[in-house]
Design a protein around this motif. Sequence first.
Motif, mmCIF file in Angstrom:
data_model
loop_
_atom_site.group_PDB
_atom_site.id
_atom_site.type_symbol
_atom_site.label_atom_id
_atom_site.label_comp_id
_atom_site.label_asym_id
_atom_site.label_seq_id
_atom_site.Cartn_x
_atom_site.Cartn_y
_atom_site.Cartn_z
ATOM 1 N N ALA A 121 6.308 -2.802 3.509
ATOM 2 C CA ALA A 121 7.223 -1.861 4.148
ATOM 3 C C ALA A 121 8.649 -2.213 3.704
ATOM 4 O O ALA A 121 8.921 -3.364 3.367
ATOM 5 C CB ALA A 121 7.073 -1.955 5.661
ATOM 6 N N ALA A 164 8.089 2.095 3.444
ATOM 7 C CA ALA A 164 7.609 3.134 2.535
ATOM 8 C C ALA A 164 8.773 4.089 2.273
ATOM 9 O O ALA A 164 9.741 4.122 3.036
ATOM 10 C CB ALA A 164 6.459 3.907 3.174
ATOM 11 N N GLN A 203 0.214 7.572 6.465
ATOM 12 C CA GLN A 203 0.989 6.403 6.881
ATOM 13 C C GLN A 203 0.756 6.197 8.366
ATOM 14 O O GLN A 203 0.272 7.089 9.052
ATOM 15 C CB GLN A 203 2.464 6.557 6.542
ATOM 16 N N ALA A 245 -0.682 -0.935 1.430
ATOM 17 C CA ALA A 245 0.667 -0.380 1.254
ATOM 18 C C ALA A 245 1.018 0.377 2.534
ATOM 19 O O ALA A 245 0.124 0.794 3.278
ATOM 20 C CB ALA A 245 0.702 0.563 0.058
ATOM 21 N N MET A 264 2.114 3.329 2.699
ATOM 22 C CA MET A 264 1.859 4.763 2.511
ATOM 23 C C MET A 264 0.830 4.945 1.412
ATOM 24 O O MET A 264 0.882 4.251 0.398
ATOM 25 C CB MET A 264 3.157 5.497 2.127
ATOM 26 N N GLY A 318 4.492 1.829 -6.848
ATOM 27 C CA GLY A 318 3.190 2.270 -6.394
ATOM 28 C C GLY A 318 2.071 1.750 -7.261
ATOM 29 O O GLY A 318 2.294 1.106 -8.289
ATOM 30 N N TYR A 340 -0.806 4.463 -3.785
ATOM 31 C CA TYR A 340 -0.262 3.545 -2.794
ATOM 32 C C TYR A 340 1.229 3.394 -3.079
ATOM 33 O O TYR A 340 1.616 3.101 -4.220
ATOM 34 C CB TYR A 340 -0.955 2.180 -2.914
ATOM 35 N N GLY A 357 5.184 1.889 -1.685
ATOM 36 C CA GLY A 357 5.923 1.005 -0.800
ATOM 37 C C GLY A 357 6.989 0.250 -1.561
ATOM 38 O O GLY A 357 7.347 0.591 -2.690
#
Length: 183
Positions: A18, A20, A51, A86, A88, A129, A159, A161
């Motif tokens: 984090a 994201a 998320q 991740a 998100m 990502g 993914y 972040g």
Amino acid sequence: MDALHLLLNRSSQPRLSAPAPSDQVLENIMQAALRAPDHACLTPWQFIVCQGKGLDKLGALYEQSAIENGKSQQEIDRAVKLPHRAPMVVVAVAKYVEHEKVPRVEQIASASCGVMAMQMAAVAQGFNGMWRTGSYAQCDIVKQGLDLTEDDEIVGFLYLGTPAFEPAPKPQRNSADYFTFWN
């Protein structure tokens, strides 16, 4: 970040934390996806942003898939955690639209270009990502849980972040090994 530098130094980041992307940064990432090459303007894509509790829901789909596909208890336990690598995950889906001039493969390529564009937009804004696929991208249980049709194709899970570290530089490849010129 210079666009050419970005493209020549692209590297996936498997360790993401984090925060994201959010707000205008996330909107830029989404808009980049929508600029993917799109023959006949079919917009053959759908992107599902997971998320928070959405990651839990995606993990539950993976778990259900692992159970119904006879995976070991260890694999079932791991499945629930996979989306949480991740903050998100964007599920990228090719939504096939029958068209006489635009074959299915081209529509899948278009959705895939959207994934690449999202990752590059994330990197350009200080995020990164990892584009993943695997068995869950091919699983009917996952597709049904995401309300997708039989014709839909999950082209990947992006993914996103904050990079946990700077990735090691990738070795440069010799273009002559991959390109042939017809003159």
